[in-house]
Write an enzyme that holds these catalytic residues in place. Structure first.
Site, PDB file in Angstrom:
ATOM      1  N   ASN A   1      37.286  21.155 -41.929  1.00  0.00           N
ATOM      2  CA  ASN A   1      36.904  22.388 -42.625  1.00  0.00           C
ATOM      3  C   ASN A   1      35.687  22.203 -43.519  1.00  0.00           C
ATOM      4  O   ASN A   1      34.956  23.160 -43.785  1.00  0.00           O
ATOM      5  CB  ASN A   1      38.091  22.958 -43.407  1.00  0.00           C
ATOM      6  CG  ASN A   1      39.069  23.642 -42.466  1.00  0.00           C
ATOM      7  OD1 ASN A   1      38.680  24.129 -41.397  1.00  0.00           O
ATOM      8  ND2 ASN A   1      40.333  23.678 -42.826  1.00  0.00           N
ATOM      9  N   HIS A  57      47.601  18.042 -41.657  1.00  0.00           N
ATOM     10  CA  HIS A  57      46.842  19.254 -41.349  1.00  0.00           C
ATOM     11  C   HIS A  57      46.741  19.439 -39.842  1.00  0.00           C
ATOM     12  O   HIS A  57      45.907  18.814 -39.188  1.00  0.00           O
ATOM     13  CB  HIS A  57      45.447  19.162 -41.999  1.00  0.00           C
ATOM     14  CG  HIS A  57      44.639  20.400 -41.832  1.00  0.00           C
ATOM     15  ND1 HIS A  57      43.256  20.396 -41.773  1.00  0.00           N
ATOM     16  CD2 HIS A  57      45.009  21.699 -41.694  1.00  0.00           C
ATOM     17  CE1 HIS A  57      42.832  21.635 -41.620  1.00  0.00           C
ATOM     18  NE2 HIS A  57      43.869  22.434 -41.560  1.00  0.00           N
ATOM     19  N   SER A 105      45.058  23.797 -45.600  1.00  0.00           N
ATOM     20  CA  SER A 105      43.762  23.681 -44.934  1.00  0.00           C
ATOM     21  C   SER A 105      42.723  23.053 -45.845  1.00  0.00           C
ATOM     22  O   SER A 105      41.855  22.311 -45.381  1.00  0.00           O
ATOM     23  CB  SER A 105      43.244  25.066 -44.526  1.00  0.00           C
ATOM     24  OG  SER A 105      44.156  25.706 -43.700  1.00  0.00           O
ATOM     25  N   GLU A 117      44.846  15.991 -39.130  1.00  0.00           N
ATOM     26  CA  GLU A 117      44.243  15.252 -40.242  1.00  0.00           C
ATOM     27  C   GLU A 117      45.378  14.802 -41.166  1.00  0.00           C
ATOM     28  O   GLU A 117      46.160  15.639 -41.630  1.00  0.00           O
ATOM     29  CB  GLU A 117      43.264  16.144 -41.019  1.00  0.00           C
ATOM     30  CG  GLU A 117      41.966  16.412 -40.271  1.00  0.00           C
ATOM     31  CD  GLU A 117      40.987  17.272 -41.063  1.00  0.00           C
ATOM     32  OE1 GLU A 117      39.777  17.020 -40.982  1.00  0.00           O
ATOM     33  OE2 GLU A 117      41.433  18.220 -41.762  1.00  0.00           O
TER      34      GLU A 117
HETATM   35  N1  NAD Z   1      46.311  29.770 -39.423  1.00  0.00           N
HETATM   36  C1  NAD Z   1      45.557  28.683 -39.236  1.00  0.00           C
HETATM   37  O1  NAD Z   1      44.662  28.645 -38.365  1.00  0.00           O
HETATM   38  C2  NAD Z   1      45.795  27.447 -40.049  1.00  0.00           C
HETATM   39  C3  NAD Z   1      45.369  26.203 -39.563  1.00  0.00           C
HETATM   40  C4  NAD Z   1      45.645  25.046 -40.279  1.00  0.00           C
HETATM   41  C5  NAD Z   1      46.323  25.131 -41.487  1.00  0.00           C
HETATM   42  N2  NAD Z   1      46.729  26.354 -41.965  1.00  0.00           N
HETATM   43  C6  NAD Z   1      47.475  26.378 -43.222  1.00  0.00           C
HETATM   44  O2  NAD Z   1      48.858  26.492 -42.905  1.00  0.00           O
HETATM   45  C7  NAD Z   1      49.526  27.236 -43.944  1.00  0.00           C
HETATM   46  C8  NAD Z   1      50.217  28.431 -43.321  1.00  0.00           C
HETATM   47  O3  NAD Z   1      49.252  29.249 -42.702  1.00  0.00           O
HETATM   48  P1  NAD Z   1      49.659  30.318 -41.583  1.00  0.00           P
HETATM   49  O4  NAD Z   1      48.383  30.775 -40.984  1.00  0.00           O
HETATM   50  O5  NAD Z   1      50.747  29.779 -40.719  1.00  0.00           O
HETATM   51  O6  NAD Z   1      50.262  31.490 -42.500  1.00  0.00           O
HETATM   52  P2  NAD Z   1      51.122  32.749 -42.052  1.00  0.00           P
HETATM   53  O7  NAD Z   1      50.792  33.826 -43.011  1.00  0.00           O
HETATM   54  O8  NAD Z   1      50.979  33.006 -40.591  1.00  0.00           O
HETATM   55  O9  NAD Z   1      52.638  32.266 -42.294  1.00  0.00           O
HETATM   56  C9  NAD Z   1      53.150  31.983 -43.572  1.00  0.00           C
HETATM   57  C10 NAD Z   1      54.651  32.142 -43.519  1.00  0.00           C
HETATM   58  O10 NAD Z   1      55.180  31.683 -44.758  1.00  0.00           O
HETATM   59  C11 NAD Z   1      56.216  32.559 -45.140  1.00  0.00           C
HETATM   60  N3  NAD Z   1      56.390  32.409 -46.587  1.00  0.00           N
HETATM   61  C12 NAD Z   1      55.746  33.012 -47.588  1.00  0.00           C
HETATM   62  N4  NAD Z   1      56.185  32.522 -48.766  1.00  0.00           N
HETATM   63  C13 NAD Z   1      57.092  31.585 -48.470  1.00  0.00           C
HETATM   64  C14 NAD Z   1      57.907  30.717 -49.249  1.00  0.00           C
HETATM   65  N5  NAD Z   1      57.843  30.714 -50.576  1.00  0.00           N
HETATM   66  N6  NAD Z   1      58.754  29.897 -48.611  1.00  0.00           N
HETATM   67  C15 NAD Z   1      58.810  29.897 -47.256  1.00  0.00           C
HETATM   68  N7  NAD Z   1      58.090  30.676 -46.464  1.00  0.00           N
HETATM   69  C16 NAD Z   1      57.242  31.516 -47.083  1.00  0.00           C
HETATM   70  C17 NAD Z   1      55.782  33.927 -44.668  1.00  0.00           C
HETATM   71  O11 NAD Z   1      56.904  34.795 -44.536  1.00  0.00           O
HETATM   72  C18 NAD Z   1      55.124  33.584 -43.331  1.00  0.00           C
HETATM   73  O12 NAD Z   1      56.076  33.609 -42.286  1.00  0.00           O
HETATM   74  C19 NAD Z   1      48.450  27.583 -44.961  1.00  0.00           C
HETATM   75  O13 NAD Z   1      48.439  26.595 -45.971  1.00  0.00           O
HETATM   76  C20 NAD Z   1      47.170  27.537 -44.147  1.00  0.00           C
HETATM   77  O14 NAD Z   1      46.024  27.279 -44.924  1.00  0.00           O
HETATM   78  C21 NAD Z   1      46.503  27.501 -41.262  1.00  0.00           C
END
Ligand code: NAD
Length: 297
Positions: free
Chosen positions: A192, A142, A121, A154
């Site tokens: 963001n 993104h 993000s 993005e």
């Molecule tokens: N949630 C949002 O609204 C959003 C939007 C855009 C971008 N993002 C970005 O996307 C990424 C993921 O966010 P999210 O909200 O999906 O997180 P989340 O916590 O919902 O999911 C993360 C997943 O990664 C897994 N995990 C942890 N360590 C790991 C590893 N070493 N290898 C593989 N899997 C692993 C966890 O078990 C979990 O299932 C982050 O970088 C976040 O900033 C999130």
């Protein structure tokens, strides 16, 4: 370069949506997570979403729905997830050290042509790419939550990325039915960076008692044409995420305008995380209604 096989790392909120969107566009997808329970949850959610939002509404035939689900293979083995991938999209937690470790590892497992993308993000993609020996093939993709629905991606261009990597990433996004916007690798990118300022001021208005969250939201919906008000949007995003993302940007820029508003920290301290636990600027009631929360009153 034609992309056929996609690996998605992390099967949480974003990973499962990106995997579904990719499979719906015809790609073979390997979905990797360290936790089998998360993979089970993700595949169950994907199946349920395809049935509810596409098959039941007559948008696709049941056999097409089954084919989409069949294109996604879940695994807890990182090497087998990425060794035949043309594109890897990392969606693990927003932690620079974790992302660097994973990028260094997959750099050793993937064929030379594989593009490595991060769904970060706010973290600098140039630094994540620095953990690999293929900086020209590293990029930011993104997606926004929910990834199947939201049209924007993005496309972040770190220093050193090759033009053909950007072109392949743009083509991939378009095949998913998304609208990609390219942006240089600056903290917060476009969305963001701007949302951080909006969240900050919205919280400040509430904190100083100038207007309630409901009044702020109404004003921005009716006066600025926003589909959701900033307080509603902050509730949807989650205050833990907003705080972490804001801190990551501030730690990079040290610009006072990027500092996270204290109200978000207080709400996280008070266990108010937003929609995800029913407590944000609003209290979300079990009957689907919401009422403005009493915060510092
Ligand atoms: N949630 C949002 O609204 C959003 C939007 C855009 C971008 N993002 C970005 O996307 C990424 C993921 O966010 P999210 O909200 O999906 O997180 P989340 O916590 O919902 O999911 C993360 C997943 O990664 C897994 N995990 C942890 N360590 C790991 C590893 N070493 N290898 C593989 N899997 C692993 C966890 O078990 C979990 O299932 C982050 O970088 C976040 O900033 C999130």
């Amino acid at each position: 370069m034609e992309i056929k096989n996609v690996a998605v790392l992390g099967s949480g909120t974003m990973g499962h949506g990106i995997a579904q969107a990719s499979a719906m566009a015809g790609y073979n997808v390997k979905l990797y997570d360290i936790a089998q329970a998360m993979l089970d949850k993700a595949t169950g959610t994907i199946k349920g979403n395809i049935e509810k939002h596409f098959v039941a509404k007559g948008k696709i035939k049941p056999e097409e729905g089954a084919a989409i689900v069949g294109r996604i293979a879940a695994t807890t083995n990182l090497k087998s997830a990425v060794e035949d991938a043309d594109l890897v999209i990392e969606a693990i937690p927003e932690n620079m050290e974790m992302k660097k470790i994973v990028f260094a590892e997959i750099d050793g497992f993937c064929p030379a042509h594989t593009i490595l993308a991060s769904n970060t993000s706010v973290l600098p993609v140039t630094a994540i790419a620095g953990a690999t020996n293929r900086k020209e093939k590293c990029i930011g993709l993104h997606f926004f939550n929910p990834a199947v629905v939201m049209k924007l991606v993005e496309v972040i261009k770190p220093i050193g990325v090759a033009d053909e990597t950007v072109d392949a990433a743009l083509a991939f996004c378009k095949k998913l039915g998304k609208t990609p916007v390219t942006v240089k690798d600056v903290p917060g990118f476009i969305v963001n960076r701007l949302l951080g300022l909006l969240y900050h001021e919205a919280a400040q208005i509430v904190l100083e008692g100038t207007a309630t969250a409901e009044e702020v939201d109404l004003a921005m919906k009716l006066g600025a044409g926003h589909p959701m008000g900033p307080c509603e949007l902050a509730d949807f995003g989650g205050f833990d995420i907003i705080t972490n993302a804001g801190d990551a940007v501030y730690n990079y820029t040290h610009n006072a305008r990027d500092a996270v508003n204290i109200l978000y920290r207080k709400m996280v301290e008070a266990g108010r995380l937003g929609r995800k636990n029913g407590k944000g600027f609003y209290d979300y009631n079990s009957d689907g209604t919401k009422t403005v929360a009493k915060l510092f009153d």
